[in-house]
Design a protein around this motif. Structure first.
Motif, PDB file in Angstrom:
ATOM      1  N   SER A 191       0.827  -1.208   0.000  1.00 54.02           N
ATOM      2  CA  SER A 191       0.000   0.000   0.000  1.00 54.02           C
ATOM      3  C   SER A 191       0.865   1.264   0.000  1.00 54.02           C
ATOM      4  N   LEU A 192       0.404   2.266  -0.717  1.00 58.65           N
ATOM      5  CA  LEU A 192       1.081   3.568  -0.750  1.00 58.65           C
ATOM      6  C   LEU A 192       0.656   4.324   0.507  1.00 58.65           C
ATOM      7  N   ASP A 193       1.405   4.111   1.602  1.00 60.47           N
ATOM      8  CA  ASP A 193       0.970   4.583   2.916  1.00 60.47           C
ATOM      9  C   ASP A 193       1.554   5.945   3.285  1.00 60.47           C
ATOM     10  N   ASP A 195       1.815  10.295   1.605  1.00 54.34           N
ATOM     11  CA  ASP A 195       1.467  11.250   0.555  1.00 54.34           C
ATOM     12  C   ASP A 195       2.769  11.782  -0.043  1.00 54.34           C
ATOM     13  N   PRO A 196       3.075  11.450  -1.308  1.00 51.96           N
ATOM     14  CA  PRO A 196       4.350  11.875  -1.900  1.00 51.96           C
ATOM     15  C   PRO A 196       4.562  13.388  -1.846  1.00 51.96           C
ATOM     16  N   LYS A 210      -4.442   8.971  -6.951  1.00 55.01           N
ATOM     17  CA  LYS A 210      -5.127   7.725  -6.578  1.00 55.01           C
ATOM     18  C   LYS A 210      -5.814   7.056  -7.775  1.00 55.01           C
ATOM     19  N   ASP A 286      10.007   3.822   0.078  1.00 54.48           N
ATOM     20  CA  ASP A 286       8.929   4.685  -0.427  1.00 54.48           C
ATOM     21  C   ASP A 286       8.929   4.713  -1.951  1.00 54.48           C
ATOM     22  N   LYS A 289       7.436   1.568  -3.220  1.00 57.68           N
ATOM     23  CA  LYS A 289       5.975   1.583  -3.041  1.00 57.68           C
ATOM     24  C   LYS A 289       5.317   2.438  -4.125  1.00 57.68           C
ATOM     25  N   LEU A 290       5.955   3.574  -4.423  1.00 61.29           N
ATOM     26  CA  LEU A 290       5.437   4.442  -5.488  1.00 61.29           C
ATOM     27  C   LEU A 290       5.436   3.690  -6.817  1.00 61.29           C
ATOM     28  N   ASN A 293       2.703   0.849  -7.072  1.00 57.67           N
ATOM     29  CA  ASN A 293       1.333   1.339  -7.272  1.00 57.67           C
ATOM     30  C   ASN A 293       1.159   2.161  -8.547  1.00 57.67           C
ATOM     31  N   SER A 294       2.230   2.258  -9.337  1.00 58.33           N
ATOM     32  CA  SER A 294       2.147   3.039 -10.576  1.00 58.33           C
ATOM     33  C   SER A 294       1.574   2.194 -11.708  1.00 58.33           C
TER      34      SER A 294
END
Length: 386
Positions: A191-193, A195-196, A210, A286, A289-290, A293-294
């Motif tokens: 999960s992208l936990d 906020d970039p 999202k 991070d 994770k980014l 989810n891309s």
């Protein structure tokens, strides 16, 4: 009780840290080993993301910092930076008196650590030898292999290549890549936990990520550095035209980085990029994770070849930078034409998610490396095996 073996690892750039982080942690935690961490080169520079901040935040103590990057970002500056690195690291190793030195992969300046160690009869450990890419990395990687005494390679293909170069098979270990250890962590908790925008700031418009987004990471190719500006402009024009939200990462310090950077700045000044946001750096987990989810990674980073194959992330790999590197079915290769880049991105966005592939390891590399370093006979004398 015997004294702990002192393993001196040299990190010279942002991507090198994520490549070796789990091995550093395993060495640090191993009862028979002591980690001496040296951070050098662009890893210390703010405009390349100041990787040193992330290293210290992760709990590592830095034994020495070596400032060695000469301004210019051209071929001559690269050669002089490497020369400064040899001089500075020779002193560092003399002072630290390590039992072995670890150098990572194939960036142009990594050979400075290899020369400084080998010339002082310090056993040299090389991570990620035996791979194929082209450009200056290809020459540096194989030169590091010939200077090194112990080899931790990331695939069976690479292992056979190192052995063919005349290295002792008893000192060539296929441990997989430590970067896959991090990818395995992310695969278990995808999960992208965070906020970039809030966590990393960056530059440019904020958007709703999202609903899907692209990640772009494009570096100059050292043997084609004169075309760096035009190459990045082609990618920018495609991403701009597609109007898909994108997180774009700043390039490495290489010959041509000025061209890549100025191309990005110039395009940004003349176009209102509502859907592109620019970052210098992220913590390795991070960043993965980014990526996980891309919708797709675009550019020419080796992360597309390694971690993305494990994570099943679609990749559009542009140009020759990863030439002939072992890759998974997640990668579409194209050259620098706008139509080809656009068509490949559209194809990846319209395809089902890719399957996990383990060509670069299964996620236990760091521990394997530390265990071997604790017991292997350390030597600095070798001869070619044929």
């Amino acid at each position: 009780m015997d004294a702990k073996r002192k393993i001196c690892a040299v990190i010279t750039a942002r991507p090198s840290y994520s490549r070796v982080k789990t091995a550093l942690q395993a060495i640090k935690d191993h009862p028979a080993l002591e980690l001496q961490l040296v951070v050098a080169g662009s890893a210390l520079l703010d405009r390349y993301g100041n990787a040193v901040d992330f290293i210290e935040r992760d709990g590592f103590t830095i034994a020495e910092k070596v400032f060695m990057v000469l301004e210019g970002e051209n071929k001559t500056a690269m050669a002089k930076t490497t020369g400064l690195g040899v001089m500075e690291l020779a002193n560092v190793f003399y002072n630290l008196q390590p039992d072995a030195v670890l150098t990572i992969a194939d960036r142009f300046e990594t050979i400075a650590a290899s020369i400084a160690a080998a010339y002082q009869n310090i056993p040299l450990i090389h991570l990620q030898g035996g791979e194929v890419t082209g450009n200056i990395d290809e020459k540096v990687r194989h030169a590091n292999t010939k200077l090194a005494d112990i080899h931790f390679v990331t695939s069976e293909d690479a292992k056979q290549r190192v052995i063919k170069m005349g290295e002792d098979p008893n000192y060539v270990y296929n441990t997989g890549c430590p970067s896959i250890d991090l990818a395995a962590e992310v695969a278990n908790n995808p999960s992208l936990d965070f906020d970039p925008f809030k966590k990393y700031g960056g530059v440019g418009q904020q958007f709703d990520h999202k609903k899907g987004y692209l990640v772009v990471m494009q570096h100059p190719v050292t043997t084609e550095y004169a075309s760096a500006r035009e190459d990045v402009l082609k990618t920018l024009r495609v991403i701009d035209a597609l109007k898909v939200p994108a997180f774009w990462f700043w390039p490495n310090v290489d010959a041509g980085a000025d061209g890549t950077s100025s191309g990005i700045r110039s395009y940004r000044e003349h176009h209102h990029l509502k859907h592109i946001h620019f970052f210098k750096n992220m913590e390795p987990l991070d960043f993965l994770k980014l990526l996980k989810n891309s919708s797709c990674l675009i550019g020419n980073s080796s992360v597309g070849i390694r971690e993305c194959s494990y994570l099943g992330v679609p990749v559009v790999n542009i140009g020759t930078r990863q030439n002939r590197r072992l890759r998974g079915s997640n990668v579409i290769d194209v050259m620098y034409t706008e139509d080809a880049i656009k068509n490949a991105i559209t194809s990846q966005l319209g395809s089902p998610r890719k399957q996990q592939e383990t060509i670069y390891g299964t996620g236990e590399s760091g521990k394997q490396i530390a265990d071997i370093l604790a017991t292997i006979e350390l030597r600095f004398h070798k001869t070619i095996t044929y």
